[in-house]
Design an enzyme around this catalytic site. Structure first.
Site, PDB file in Angstrom:
ATOM      1  N   HIS A   1       2.777   4.345   4.281  1.00  0.00           N
ATOM      2  CA  HIS A   1       1.755   5.369   3.738  1.00  0.00           C
ATOM      3  C   HIS A   1       2.082   6.538   3.200  1.00  0.00           C
ATOM      4  CE1 HIS A   1      -0.850   2.431   6.820  1.00  0.00           C
ATOM      5  NE2 HIS A   1      -1.307   2.532   5.425  1.00  0.00           N
ATOM      6  N   ASP A  74      -5.127  -0.909  -2.382  1.00  0.00           N
ATOM      7  CA  ASP A  74      -5.204  -0.303  -1.282  1.00  0.00           C
ATOM      8  C   ASP A  74      -5.863   1.274  -1.453  1.00  0.00           C
ATOM      9  OD1 ASP A  74      -4.571   0.239   1.322  1.00  0.00           O
ATOM     10  OD2 ASP A  74      -2.561  -0.597   1.445  1.00  0.00           O
TER      11      ASP A  74
END
Length: 166
Positions: A1, A74
């Site tokens: 991330h 995403d």
């Protein structure tokens, strides 16, 4: 991330493992696919995130694998996209045939950016209409919105909404 993962596999290697569940899901009528933020340089020839890549979304997912449903990114706030501006993200993703941009915040910024890109001709209205059609179809198929009506796209009602928010 926090950064852009790089997967150095070839398309043949992906076909032999990672793409198997996608092929199966598409064959079995999956309606939504989320595209991750990862680079596939041996497939795309560059280090663009898959979530913004025409090669991955349009060419591979939609054309080669035959996916006709909704493509969502995403979360756009992830560190993998830190090297891209909001404008670059919107332009690349939508022109690659992403239907929905997932963001945990700044929705108005994304909306205004997309609106500006459409007004400047950097994203076509027909691309937006195609995405809206896929989203409305998903909602109808899932009974998520009984009021969804694809015939409104491009209609006077549609234009009235555009004028109201524009």
């Amino acid at each position: 991330h926090t950064s852009l993962p790089v997967v150095n596999k070839t398309k043949a290697q992906l076909n032999n493992l990672e793409l198997i569940p996608f092929k199966s899901a598409i064959a079995n009528g999956i309606e939504v696919i989320m595209v991750a933020h990862l680079a596939l340089p041996n497939v795309t020839g560059n280090y663009e995130p898959s979530s913004l890549s025409k090669t991955i979304i349009s060419d591979l997912l939609r054309n080669e694998l035959g996916f006709k449903g909704v493509v969502i990114t995403d979360d756009l706030g992830m560190g993998a996209l830190d090297n891209y501006t909001t404008e670059q993200i919107c332009k690349m993703a939508i022109n690659a045939k992403v239907d929905m941009l997932l963001t945990g915040g700044n929705q108005l910024t994304y909306f205004n950016t997309i609106k500006s890109l459409v007004e400047r001709g950097e994203i076509s209205e027909s691309t937006i209409d195609e995405a809206v059609t896929r989203i409305i179809t998903l909602k109808q198929n899932s009974n998520l919105n009984t009021m969804a009506d694809k015939s409104v796209i491009g209609s006077s009602k549609h234009q009235a909404v555009i004028n109201k928010i524009g």
